[in-house]
Design a protein around this motif. Structure first.
Motif, mmCIF file in Angstrom:
data_model
loop_
_atom_site.group_PDB
_atom_site.id
_atom_site.type_symbol
_atom_site.label_atom_id
_atom_site.label_comp_id
_atom_site.label_asym_id
_atom_site.label_seq_id
_atom_site.Cartn_x
_atom_site.Cartn_y
_atom_site.Cartn_z
ATOM 1 N N PHE A 59 0.762 -1.336 0.232
ATOM 2 C CA PHE A 59 0.126 0.223 0.033
ATOM 3 C C PHE A 59 0.863 1.013 -0.250
ATOM 4 C CE2 PHE A 59 -5.035 1.274 0.991
ATOM 5 C CZ PHE A 59 -4.626 2.665 0.566
ATOM 6 N N PHE A 60 1.734 1.193 0.953
ATOM 7 C CA PHE A 60 2.211 2.288 0.905
ATOM 8 C C PHE A 60 4.121 3.080 0.356
ATOM 9 C CE2 PHE A 60 -0.786 2.702 4.397
ATOM 10 C CZ PHE A 60 -1.238 3.909 4.112
ATOM 11 N N ILE A 61 4.421 1.790 0.034
ATOM 12 C CA ILE A 61 5.832 1.983 -0.569
ATOM 13 C C ILE A 61 5.459 2.833 -2.109
ATOM 14 C CG2 ILE A 61 7.553 0.504 -1.372
ATOM 15 C CD1 ILE A 61 7.489 -1.231 0.756
ATOM 16 N N PRO A 62 4.503 2.464 -2.682
ATOM 17 C CA PRO A 62 5.171 3.199 -3.489
ATOM 18 C C PRO A 62 4.198 4.647 -3.613
ATOM 19 C CG PRO A 62 3.784 0.960 -4.230
ATOM 20 C CD PRO A 62 3.975 1.018 -3.492
ATOM 21 N N ILE A 63 3.420 4.601 -2.681
ATOM 22 C CA ILE A 63 3.478 6.350 -1.685
ATOM 23 C C ILE A 63 4.190 6.866 -1.598
ATOM 24 C CG2 ILE A 63 1.224 7.453 -1.023
ATOM 25 C CD1 ILE A 63 -0.775 5.790 -1.721
ATOM 26 N N GLN A 64 5.015 6.640 -0.476
ATOM 27 C CA GLN A 64 5.929 7.012 -0.712
ATOM 28 C C GLN A 64 6.865 7.239 -0.954
ATOM 29 O OE1 GLN A 64 7.503 4.926 3.737
ATOM 30 N NE2 GLN A 64 5.685 5.699 5.373
ATOM 31 N N LYS B 184 3.039 6.179 -8.915
ATOM 32 C CA LYS B 184 1.933 5.180 -8.998
ATOM 33 C C LYS B 184 1.227 3.587 -8.779
ATOM 34 C CE LYS B 184 1.353 7.026 -12.886
ATOM 35 N NZ LYS B 184 0.380 7.213 -14.419
ATOM 36 N N ASP B 185 2.482 3.215 -8.978
ATOM 37 C CA ASP B 185 1.957 1.625 -8.603
ATOM 38 C C ASP B 185 3.588 1.109 -8.177
ATOM 39 O OD1 ASP B 185 1.113 -1.032 -8.158
ATOM 40 O OD2 ASP B 185 -0.529 -0.663 -9.440
ATOM 41 N N VAL B 186 3.586 -0.620 -7.715
ATOM 42 C CA VAL B 186 4.642 -0.658 -7.494
ATOM 43 C C VAL B 186 5.374 -1.224 -9.467
ATOM 44 C CG1 VAL B 186 4.513 -1.419 -6.089
ATOM 45 C CG2 VAL B 186 3.928 -3.536 -7.582
ATOM 46 N N ASN C 141 10.185 -6.616 -6.462
ATOM 47 C CA ASN C 141 9.499 -5.954 -7.058
ATOM 48 C C ASN C 141 9.551 -5.001 -6.240
ATOM 49 O OD1 ASN C 141 7.148 -4.928 -8.861
ATOM 50 N ND2 ASN C 141 5.433 -6.701 -7.640
ATOM 51 N N PHE C 142 9.887 -4.800 -5.170
ATOM 52 C CA PHE C 142 9.913 -3.832 -4.020
ATOM 53 C C PHE C 142 11.000 -2.865 -4.427
ATOM 54 C CE2 PHE C 142 6.355 -5.267 -0.688
ATOM 55 C CZ PHE C 142 5.662 -4.803 -1.274
#
Lengths: 541, 198, 203
Positions: A97-102, A106-108, A176-177
Motif C-alpha cells: 500500500f505505502f511503498i509506492p506512495i512514500q 503510481k504503483d509498483v 518487486n519492491f
C-alpha cells in the motif's frame, strides 16, 4: 481539498465491476487489501489454534485431547504464523500500500507480478489446508527437522510444497519492491530522502530475495527424499541431518529479520509523527537496518549450539550473534530519544509503539541469554525460547503490525476508529501478553522443554498462568478487530492528514485516488522535517 | 553442584542482571519523555535530528557490554566441554521414546541412569532413529542425539539424589513422555547395582 | 505525471537480474551440500564420477555453450534490425537446448537401467562404506534434474520469444523480452558450467 473518487470506488480498469474488479486488479492498494483480508483469516485461525493448545496445557495430563492432536496444533500454529502471517504480513499489506506512495509512484514496478504473488499466497494457503486431510495432520513442527520429517507417515510433502510456493510469493514481492524503489522513485528523492518504512522493507526485501531460495531448495530435497529416497539428509544412507539444520536456519534465521525489519520501519514512522519531531539519527537507523540485514544473515547456526556442531563454530556464531544485537539497540535508543523535547501526543499507534519498545527490548535482551553459549545450552529448546521468540515476533513484529494498522487505517479506509476501544484493546493485549509469556521464561529456566504435551507437576502453576494470559490476550485482539470493523461503518470521515505526518502518504486524500497523486507531491530535503508543518500551524493560529 | 553449574548460573545472573538494568532504564526514560513532553505541556517541539557523539556513545557502550557477555558466556560454556581426566564413561542410545544407558562392563538400563556420587560422568550420546536431545536441567547439560553421530556431554555427580532427564528435541508422538531418572548414589550402592542382573 | 525518468526496459532488466541472483542462491544451496559431502566422502565421489560418461558430458557442455552463443547472436541481430536472422539464431538455440535434454535423458535412462537411482534396491542394500557413492549419485540426480527443469523453463521462454519475433511483437526498438530470455538462458548455461566439473571431472 475536494474529495475525488477513491481507489475503493474506482478501479483502473473501468470495465470491471464487483468482485472481479478486485480479483483481477493490478492496483497495489487493492492488492494490499486483498492480502489484508486473507492474512486476517490466517492470523485468526492461528490464534485460535494457539489458544486451544494453551488450554490443554493449563493442567498437567490429558484434559481436552491427546498428544497427537497437540503435536499437530503446534505444527499448524507455527507454520501458519510464520509462513502465512508474519513473513508476508507487513510487506504484503503495508509495503504494497505505502511503498509506492512514500516514494511518489503510481504503483509498483511489476503490477501484474504483484497480483500473481497474491494468487501464489492463496494457493500456498489452500495447499496447506489440503495437506491436513490427506494422511492426517502434519506433526513435525514448523522446522521440519530431518530425519523425523522424512520418516513420519503424515502428509508432509504437500505442506512442504505449500511453504515452497509461499516462499516464492514473498520472494517475488521482495523483487518487486526492490525494483520499484530503484526505478520508480521520484527524481527529486535521493536515497537519504526515503522514509524509514520504505528503507526497512527495502533492506528486508534483499534478505527475502537472497535467502528464500535456500530454504526452497532444502525443502524440495526433503520432498525428494520422501518420494524417491534421495538420501541427502538421511543418516542411514550417509546423509548428514546437521546439514539440513544449517540450510534451514540459513534461511530461517534471516527470516526473523524479514519479520522484524518492516516492523521496525513502522515504529520509525510512528515515533516522529506523534512527537512532531524529526526521527533521532535518521542515517544511523538506515545503517542499522542494512547492518541487521547483512550480519543477521551470518548468525544462523546459533540455533544449533547443542546439535553436535564443532566448538569453533559455536564460538564464531555466538560472537556474531552479539554483534547483531548492537544495531537493534541503536534503533531502540533512537526511538526513545525522538520523544526528547518533542510534543508528544498519546494515541493508539503511539501506545502500540511504546509497548513495542518495551516488549521488543525484553525479546532482544533475552536473546542475549540465548546467544551466550554457556547459558544457551540450559535454555535451548525450552519454554524460555518459546517466550523469547514470541516477545520478538509478537511483541515486536506483531505489535508493530497492529501499530501500523492503527496508524494507516484512516489513510487506507478514510475512517477514524474509536480511541477508547483501541486503548482498551491495547491494554488487554499487553497485559495478557505479559501474563502469557513471562511465566514461560521461568518455566524454561526451571527446565521445561518446548513442544511438550505433558509435564511434571512442578510446571503446572506457570502453565496455568500462561493459559489465563492467553485468554486475556485473545480477548484484547478481538476488541481491537471489532473496533476497526465498526469504524468502517460508523467511523468519522478521516481527514487527509489526521496525525500531522510529513511523509508523502499524508499529502494525498484519504482514501487515496486510483493513481495516488492528483498533483505532484512536495518532496522536502529531509523526510522528517516537521518545522514547516509546525510553522504553518502557528500561522493558522 | 560443582564449578561448571556455578559458572553457568553466574553467567545467567550477569546477563539477566545487566538486561534488567537496561530494560528499566529504557522503559523509565520512555515513560518520562511521554509524560514530560506531552503536547498539552509542550506544544512547541524542538528540531533535533540527531547527535553523532551521543549516537557513537550508545553504539560503543552496548558493544562493550555485549562483548563482555559473550566472554562470560563462552567461558562458562568451556566448562561443559572440557571433560576432566578419569571421568567415568557411559554410552547413551536415544530412541523413540526411551533412553538406553550402557555402562562399562556391559550392564544396560532403560530410562534410569545410575552413577556414583562425586564422580565426573561422561555421556557419549547417539540416536537409533530421529534426533533427540539429552537434557539434565539440574546440571545445565544438553546435547543432541543424532543417528550416525557421536556427541558428548559431562557432569559432576555432586550430590546423591534423583534428577530429571528430558528429551528436549521434538521427536514425535510421545516426545513429552521420553524422560528418564538420573540417580546419584553412594559408591558402594552403585557397585551393588552394577552387579545386579539386567 | 513524471514519476520516474527511466525507460521500462531498463527496469525489467533490473528485475530480471534480481531474479537471476535468487536462482544462483537456489543452486547455491545445492553447491553447499555438494561441498560438504565432497569433503566427507572424497573417494566415494571419485568412484561415482568415474562412472559418468565424460564424452556425453563434454558434448552437452559444448551444445549448451553454442546455444547460449546463438541467443546472444539473435539479440545482436535484432539490434541491427534483421529479424529473420534473429529468428533463425533463436530457433537453432532452441534445437540445441532440446538436444541437450535428449542427451541428458539418454544418460539418465542408462544409469537407471543399471540400477543406479535414488532409493534403488542396489543403493538401499549398500553398506556404510558405499555411502559416498550413493550420496554422489543422489546429488547427481538432484542437480542435473533441477538443472534440466531450468533448461525446460528456459526452452519454453525461448519458444514464446520466438513466437513474438515471428509475429513482430519483438522488434529493433522493443526487445526487452528477448534480452531477458537471453539472460535467463545464459544463467542456465553458466550453472551447467559449474555443475559439469563437479560431477564429470571429479574423478
Amino acid at each position: 481539498m475536494s474529495q475525488e473518487p477513491s481507489y475503493l470506488e474506482h478501479t483502473s480498469s473501468l470495465q470491471r465491476r464487483g468482485i472481479l474488479s478486485w480479483l483481477l486488479t493490478t492496483d497495489h492498494k487493492r492488492i494490499a487489501l486483498m492480502y489484508m483480508w486473507a492474512l486476517m483469516f490466517w492470523f485468526t485461525a492461528a490464534v485460535f489454534l494457539g489458544l486451544t493448545m494453551r488450554t490443554e496445557l493449563m493442567k498437567a495430563g490429558e484434559t481436552l485431547f491427546g498428544a497427537e492432536t497437540y503435536n499437530a496444533l503446534f505444527t499448524l500454529h507455527g507454520v501458519i504464523m510464520v509462513f502465512l502471517f508474519i513473513i508476508p504480513g507487513i510487506p504484503a499489506i503495508f509495503g504494497n500500500f505505502f511503498i509506492p506512495i512514500q516514494i511518489g509512484a503510481k504503483d509498483v514496478f511489476f503490477p501484474r507480478l504483484n497480483l500473481l504473488t497474491w494468487y501464489l499466497y492463496i494457493l500456498g494457503g489452500i495447499l496447506a489446508i489440503v495437506s491436513l486431510f490427506v494422511k492426517g495432520l502434519p506433526d513435525t513442527g514448523w522446522t521440519f527437522y530431518v530425519p523425523f520429517s522424512i520418516k513420519t507417515e503424515r502428509e508432509i510433502s504437500l505442506a512442504l510444497i505449500a511453504v515452497f510456493i509461499l516462499g516464492m510469493s514473498s520472494m517475488l514481492t521482495g523483487l518487486n519492491f526492490i525494483t520499484t524503489i530503484h526505478r520508480l522513485r521520484r527524481r527529486e528523492m535521493g536515497w537519504f530522502q526515503i522514509p524509514l518504512f520504505t528503507w526497512s522493507v527495502y533492506a528486508s526485501s534483499w534478505v527475502q530475495l537472497l535467502a528464500t531460495p535456500i530454504i526452497a531448495m532444502t525443502l524440495l530435497i526433503v520432498v525428494f527424499e520422501r518420494f524417491f529416497g534421495a538420501g541427502l539428509f538421511d543418516p542411514s544412507r550417509g546423509g548428514d541431518p546437521l546439514l539440513y539444520q544449517h540450510l534451514f536456519w540459513m534461511y530461517s534465521h534471516p527470516a526473523v529479520y524479514i519479520m522484524i525489519l518492516p516492523g521496525m520501519g513502522i515504529i520509525s514512522e510512528i515515533f516522529p509523527v506523534f512527537s512532531r519531531k524529526s526521527i533521532f539519527g535518521y542515517k544511523a537507523i538506515v545503517a542499522a537496518s542494512m547492518a541487521i540485514a547483512v550480519v543477521g544473515s551470518l548468525v544462523w547456526a546459533h540455533h544449533m549450539f547443542v546439535s553436535g556442531m564443532s566448538d569453533t563454530a559455536i564460538l564464531v556464531f555466538s560472537l556474531l550473534t552479539y554483534l547483531v544485537a548492537i544495531p537493534s539497540a541503536v534503533k531502540v535508543f533512537s526511538w526513545v530519544s525522538t520523544m526528547y523535547r518533542g510534543s508528544v501526543q498519546m494515541s493508539p499507534p503511539l501506545l502500540f509503539g511504546l509497548c513495542f519498545v518495551y516488549l521488543f527490548s525484553i525479546g532482544g535482551l533475552t536473546g542475549l541469554v540465548l546467544g551466550s553459549a554457556g547459558t544457551n545450552v540450559h535454555v535451548h529448546d525450552t519454554q524460555f525460547v518459546v517466550a523469547h521468540f514470541h516477545f520478538v515476533m509478537f511483541g515486536g513484529a506483531g505489535f508493530a503490525f497492529f501499530g501500523g494498522l492503527h496508524y494507516w487505517w484512516p489513510k487506507m479506509f478514510g475512517r477514524m476508529y474509536s480511541f477508547k476501544r483501541a486503548y482498551a484493546g491495547i491494554f488487554m493485549l499487553t497485559a495478557g501478553f505479559m501474563l502469557h509469556y513471562m511465566p514461560m521464561f521461568v518455566l524454561g529456566m526451571q527446565g521445561m522443554p518446548r513442544r511438550y504435551y505433558d509435564y511434571l507437576p512442578v510446571y503446572e502453576p506457570g502453565n496455568f498462568l500462561a493459559g489465563i494470559g492467553a485468554y486475556i490476550m485473545a480477548a484484547g485482539i478481538m476488541v481491537i478487530f471489532i473496533n476497526l470493523i465498526i469504524s468502517l461503518k460508523k467511523g468519522e470521515q478521516a481527514p487527509a492528514n489526521p496525525w500531522g505526518g510529513v511523509t508523502l502518504e499524508w499529502q494525498i486524500q484519504s482514501p487515496p485516488t486510483v493513481h495516488n497523486f492528483t498533483a505532484d507531491p512536495e518532496i522536502g530535503e529531509y523526510p522528517y522535517d516537521f518545522t514547516r508543518l509546525n510553522k504553518n500551524r502557528e500561522k493558522e493560529k | 553442584m560443582g564449578d561448571v553449574v556455578k559458572n553457568i548460573d553466574n553467567a545467567f545472573i550477569y546477563i539477566i542482571g545487566i538486561s534488567v538494568v537496561l530494560l528499566t532504564g529504557i522503559t523509565f526514560t520512555m515513560i518520562f519523555f511521554t509524560v514530560k513532553y506531552r503536547r498539552s505541556k509542550n506544544p512547541e517541539p524542538a528540531d533535533i535530528r540527531g547527535n553523532w557523539k551521543l549516537e557513537l556513545v550508545w553504539t560503543i557502550i552496548p558493544l562493550l557490554i555485549a562483548l563482555s557477555m559473550f566472554y562470560v558466556g563462552w567461558n562458562s560454556y568451556l566448562g561443559l566441554r572440557n571433560v576432566p581426566k578419569g571421568a567415568m564413561e557411559i554410552d547413551v542410545l536415544a530412541m523413540q521414546f526411551s533412553w538406553l544407558f550402557k555402562y562399562p562392563g556391559g550392564r544396560e538400563s532403560a530410562n534410569l541412569l545410575v552413577v556414583p556420587e562425586g564422580k565426573a560422568v561422561k555421556l557419549t550420546v547417539t540416536s537409533d532413529d530421529v534426533i533427540h536431545s539429552l537434557y539434565i536441567p539440574s546440571f545445565r547439560v544438553k546435547i543432541d542425539a543424532v543417528k550416525g553421530m557421536k556427541t558428548y556431554a559431562w557432569f559432576q555427580a555432586a550430590r546423591a539424589g534423583n534428577y530429571d532427564i528430558f528429551c528436549a528435541e521434538y521427536c514425535g508422538l510421545d516426545h513429552s513422555k521420553m524422560s528418564a531418572i538420573l540417580r546419584i548414589v553412594k559408591m558402594d550402592e552403585y557397585r551393588r547395582w552394577l552387579e545386579k542382573k539386567n | 505525471m513524471g514519476t520516474a525518468a527511466v525507460s521500462d526496459s531498463q527496469g525489467s532488466r533490473f528485475g530480471m537480474w534480481l531474479f537471476l541472483y535468487s536462482e544462483i542462491m537456489l543452486f547455491g544451496a545445492l553447491f553447499i551440500l555438494y561441498a560438504a559431502y565432497f569433503l566427507k566422502y572424497q573417494s566415494g565421489f571419485a568412484a561415482g564420477g568415474s562412472e559418468l560418461d565424460l564424452t556425453l558430458g563434454t558434448a552437452n557442455t559444448l551444445i549448451l555453450l553454442t546455444s547460449s552463443f546463438a541467443v546472444a547472436s539473435s539479440l545482436a541481430a535484432v539490434q541491427k534490425g534483421s529479424m529473420k536472422l534473429s529468428g533463425a539464431f533463436l530457433l537453432s538455440a532452441i534445437v540445441l537446448g532440446m538436444v541437450f535434454l535428449g542427451i541428458k535423458y539418454f544418460e539418465w535412462s542408462h544409469k537407471i537401467s543399471a540400477g543406479i537411482y535414488p532409493g534403488s534396491a542396489a543403493f538401499k542394500a549398500a553398506d556404510p562404506a558405499g555411502h559416498g557413492r550413493i550420496i554422489f549419485y543422489n546429488l547427481y540426480f538432484t542437480m542435473t534434474g533441477i538443472h534440466a527443469v531450468h533448461v525446460t523453463i528456459g526452452l519454453i521462454v525461448l519458444m514464446i520469444t520466438f513466437a513474438f519475433t515471428a509475429s513482430g511483437r519483438i522488434s529493433r526498438d522493443n526487445h526487452a523480452l528477448l534480452e531477458n530470455a537471453g539472460l535467463y538462458w545464459h544463467l542456465v548455461d553458466i550453472l551447467w558450467i559449474f555443475i559439469f566439473p563437479m560431477l564429470y571431472l571429479i574423478a
